[in-house]
Design a protein around this motif. Sequence first.
Motif, mmCIF file in Angstrom:
data_model
loop_
_atom_site.group_PDB
_atom_site.id
_atom_site.type_symbol
_atom_site.label_atom_id
_atom_site.label_comp_id
_atom_site.label_asym_id
_atom_site.label_seq_id
_atom_site.Cartn_x
_atom_site.Cartn_y
_atom_site.Cartn_z
ATOM 1 N N ALA A 12 0.664 -1.034 0.171
ATOM 2 C CA ALA A 12 0.219 -0.028 -0.508
ATOM 3 C C ALA A 12 1.008 0.816 0.061
ATOM 4 N N ALA A 310 -5.596 3.999 0.837
ATOM 5 C CA ALA A 310 -5.541 3.067 -0.766
ATOM 6 C C ALA A 310 -5.977 1.799 -0.305
ATOM 7 N N THR A 313 -9.697 2.271 -0.456
ATOM 8 C CA THR A 313 -10.280 2.842 -2.317
ATOM 9 C C THR A 313 -10.359 1.470 -2.875
ATOM 10 N N ARG A 314 -8.910 0.681 -2.751
ATOM 11 C CA ARG A 314 -9.395 -0.831 -3.500
ATOM 12 C C ARG A 314 -10.371 -1.335 -3.050
ATOM 13 N N THR A 317 -13.313 -0.740 -4.672
ATOM 14 C CA THR A 317 -13.224 -0.064 -6.390
ATOM 15 C C THR A 317 -14.210 -2.067 -6.902
ATOM 16 N N GLU A 318 -13.366 -3.347 -5.829
ATOM 17 C CA GLU A 318 -13.621 -4.264 -6.095
ATOM 18 C C GLU A 318 -14.578 -4.518 -5.895
#
Length: 319
Positions: A12, A310, A313-314, A317-318
């Motif tokens: 990250a 980080a 946010t991932r 998104t996933e």
Amino acid sequence: MLVLHGTETAEALKWDELTNAIERMFRSHCVTPVRHHHEVEVPGEAAATLLLMPAWVPGDYIGIKLLSVFPDNHLRGLPAIYGSYLLSSGKTGKMLAVVDGGELTARRTAATSALAAGYLAREDASQLLVVGTGRLSLNLIQAHSTMRPIKSVRIWGRNPANAEKTAADAREMGFDATACTDLEAATREADIISCATLSNEPLVHGKWLKPGAHLDLIGAFKPTMRESDDEAVRRATIFVDTREGAMSEAGDILQPLKAGIIRETDIKADLFDLAAGRHRGRTANHEITLFKSVGAALEDLAGAILAYEAVTTRFKTET
């Protein structure tokens, strides 16, 4: 609550993003109270150190790092540094994340050195010498290489086998790296000398530094510890991460101050000054610069926030 182990923390904290985050934090209104610094007896061994480092950005985030440093852990084949970082909301106090403190510390320390080198090392600096073979050594190689065009790396350690192992690991990462046993010769050739040791005695001598060299001192973190001699600080233009930290903990600064080799006014700027543009950093190609870091809580907070945001946010998104 998010829990980030070592590998997740490393993934990250990309070097360029981490360096930028730390620079922004030095420009921010981050509050950093004096850290707690306790010596812990270890029967039959060198004393350990317990560090508690709080910091917060009002209304944004609050964080505290709990860190232990056991110098003799190398005798057990264990890292010298263990710890955790607790990140909370600055609006509600809700616990948001626990971040691996050892990985966070190693990466933010190397990134801070790279940030300083961006102001202080020559733009064409290509020869890097790393003094020390601990956890930080590979991080320093990676971090400095994002800031300057590093072409070759030399690695020196008290244990030549460890230096060889570190050099091999660096080569696997794509660096032109070799171990060395002659510290003086390697220092005389280096554009950047980055020291990350727990030394109590000077390792790098000022008479070895060539014009234009940048000396990065990040390992020794107590008034009794030292990585450079009096001649090094006498010849160099001196910079620190924070004046408060340097004047309370940095043996590389405090010992020559006490001996009358330098004066407090010889510390030209800290990272607050450099990040804010109050000092330009290096002023000439032949100038020898010295950066002494003892670590600052705002660096940890910057890294913890970056890692938390980080990863979250991932996840968003996933999903």
